[in-house]
Write an enzyme that holds these catalytic residues in place. Structure first.
Site, PDB file in Angstrom:
ATOM      1  N   LYS A 118      26.216 -49.048  30.011  1.00  0.00           N
ATOM      2  CA  LYS A 118      25.504 -47.930  30.639  1.00  0.00           C
ATOM      3  C   LYS A 118      24.968 -48.413  31.970  1.00  0.00           C
ATOM      4  O   LYS A 118      24.669 -49.604  32.122  1.00  0.00           O
ATOM      5  CB  LYS A 118      24.329 -47.481  29.758  1.00  0.00           C
ATOM      6  CG  LYS A 118      23.895 -46.063  30.018  1.00  0.00           C
ATOM      7  CD  LYS A 118      24.881 -45.111  29.406  1.00  0.00           C
ATOM      8  CE  LYS A 118      24.339 -43.740  29.175  1.00  0.00           C
ATOM      9  NZ  LYS A 118      25.240 -43.010  28.263  1.00  0.00           N
TER      10      LYS A 118
HETATM   11  N1  GLU Z   1      27.701 -40.509  29.420  1.00  0.00           N
HETATM   12  C1  GLU Z   1      28.490 -40.040  28.320  1.00  0.00           C
HETATM   13  C2  GLU Z   1      27.945 -40.584  27.006  1.00  0.00           C
HETATM   14  O1  GLU Z   1      26.793 -40.967  26.916  1.00  0.00           O
HETATM   15  C3  GLU Z   1      29.963 -40.305  28.517  1.00  0.00           C
HETATM   16  C4  GLU Z   1      30.329 -41.748  28.681  1.00  0.00           C
HETATM   17  C5  GLU Z   1      31.788 -41.962  29.036  1.00  0.00           C
HETATM   18  O2  GLU Z   1      32.527 -41.000  29.086  1.00  0.00           O
HETATM   19  O3  GLU Z   1      32.137 -43.112  29.271  1.00  0.00           O
HETATM   20  O4  GLU Z   1      28.600 -40.578  26.011  1.00  0.00           O
END
Ligand code: GLU
Length: 429
Positions: A118
């Protein structure tokens, strides 16, 4: 208690719930259930890499501001790191680390070959011009050039970012390596290798698991009363798809307040209204105003928190009047609140299952980008449907077999798969 020495401690107000401690509690609960080796637990409790970079940005008035940009890579046992980039004032390194860990379990649960990551910058994007946001995003990307890559770490949108930021990231990375690299990010615009269906994917995944849970209760989506906190990418897509499937979405809110209509809101009209009113739903005609706090305790069949974490806590859990709570946001229900809801027989569809649709279609986008073959939307939606229903069924089965709540069931599946891979690969050196 496991050690998490890589992360600095935070000491805000006593009421503060540390998201990383909470993520570790969930991991430890799953580890106890799985009787996991303490050494494996120790490894999984820590992110593999924590990167914080300095982002000097020239504001439009000439002032230079230096922002901190984080990227936390939790675990790459199953494949490249994967996870969104969040622009929100509440971003901290511990929050980003917790969300990175959640991504690891989420990807393992739905069976896609990624590890969790993240990223985040503590800014309110509404306070920056488009030009400033572009400079921030490009500088952040260039500071991370050595840490990301299509087979290393693949960012995606999260709260406060969208296809626009992904295009800037893709362009910055591609210009630096000298050729177009569509696989560096997912959630990009279609014009540069984005996937059909990605924008609605998280909301579609929410709709699918809610539909399955209703079916297990012997109910149909038609006529179901739904309440949604948050009307961003995820909340608005879930609202629209449930509305189209015949549900009555009776209340919706954003950070500035909500609206309620007993007969159900006209969701396409509400989306158009929010688009013209700085993404706020306040003042929408033919609806009554309602606060975020009131909204969470409305009598309904399905409550979908699709905003921030820690929205349903010990304070308000006993007032929740839904049959199903579907965590479209990450961590909107605290550990204690989840126990209280479980005790009252309320079904809580945990975040790592309920909001996995986004990363599932990110995976499909990445596969399309790597193979240079692009699919139509029906095919994307079919694959998403299959993976989400499969994961949902496995969680239900695990919950029944072990007599454990759905969240613990989802975690045991995700954590168990990563732990198995870790023990098969062994520890280097
Ligand atoms: N931000 C989204 C999540 O928390 C998508 C992450 C992604 O597609 O890599 O799942």
């Amino acid at each position: 208690m496991v050690s998490t020495s890589l992360l600095p401690l935070e000491s805000p107000s006593p009421a503060y719930i540390c998201p990383y401690d909470q993520a570790c509690s969930y991991l430890e609960e799953a580890a106890r259930e799985l009787k996991l080796d303490q050494n494996i637990l120790e490894v999984l409790s820590n992110p593999r890499k924590v990167v914080t970079v300095s982002i000097p940005v020239k504001r439009d008035d000439g002032e230079v501001q230096v922002l901190a940009g984080h990227r936390v890579q939790h675990c790459d046992i199953l494949g490249p790191y994967k996870g969104g980039i969040r622009y929100h004032p509440a971003v901290t390194l511990r929050e980003v680390s917790a969300l990175a860990m959640l991504m690891t379990w989420k990807c393992a649960l739905v069976g896609i070959p990624y590890g969790g990551a993240k990223g985040g910058i503590a800014i309110d994007p509404k306070r920056y011009s488009i030009g400033e946001l572009e400079r921030i995003t490009r500088r952040y990307t260039s500071e991370l050039l050595k840490d990301i890559g299509p087979s290393v770490d693949i960012p995606a949108p999260d709260m406060g970012t969208s296809a626009r930021e992904m295009a800037w990231m893709m362009d910055t990375y591609s210009v630096n390596v000298g050729h177009a690299v569509p696989g560096i990010v997912t959630g990009k615009p279609l014009s540069i290798g984005g996937s059909r269906g990605r924008e609605m994917a998280t909301g579609r995944g929410v709709m699918i698991v809610v539909r399955e849970a209703l079916r297990d209760l012997g109910n149909l989506v038609i006529g179901t009363r739904v309440v949604i906190q948050g009307f961003g990418n995820v909340g608005s897509a879930a609202a629209l798809l449930l509305h189209e499937a015949g549900a009555k979405v009776i209340a919706v809110s954003t950070g500035s307040g909500g609206v309620f209509a007993e007969k159900g809101l006209d969701i396409p009209a509400l989306k158009a209204y929010a688009a013209e009113n700085h993404r706020s739903v306040v003042g929408f005609p033919h609806a009554e105003p309602i606060s975020n706090a009131e909204l969470l305790t409305l009598p309904c069949d399905v409550l979908i928190p699709a905003a921030l974490e820690n929205q349903i806590t010990e304070e308000n859990a006993d007032q929740v009047q839904a049959k199903i709570v579907a965590e479209a946001a990450n961590g909107p229900v605290t550990l204690e609140a989840n126990r209280a809801l479980d005790a009252r027989g309320i079904i809580v569809l945990p975040d790592i299952l309920a909001n996995a649709g986004g990363v599932v279609v990110s995976y499909l986008e990445w596969v399309q980008g790597l193979s240079y073959v692009f699919w139509d939307e029906d095919r994307v939606n079919r694959e998403l449907e299959y993976l989400m229903v499969h994961a949902y069924r496995q969680v239900i089965q695990q919950s029944k077999a072990r007599q454990i709540p759905l969240r613990v069931a989802a975690y045991t599946l995700g954590v168990g798969r990563v732990a198995q891979a870790l023990s098969d690969r062994g520890l280097y050196p």
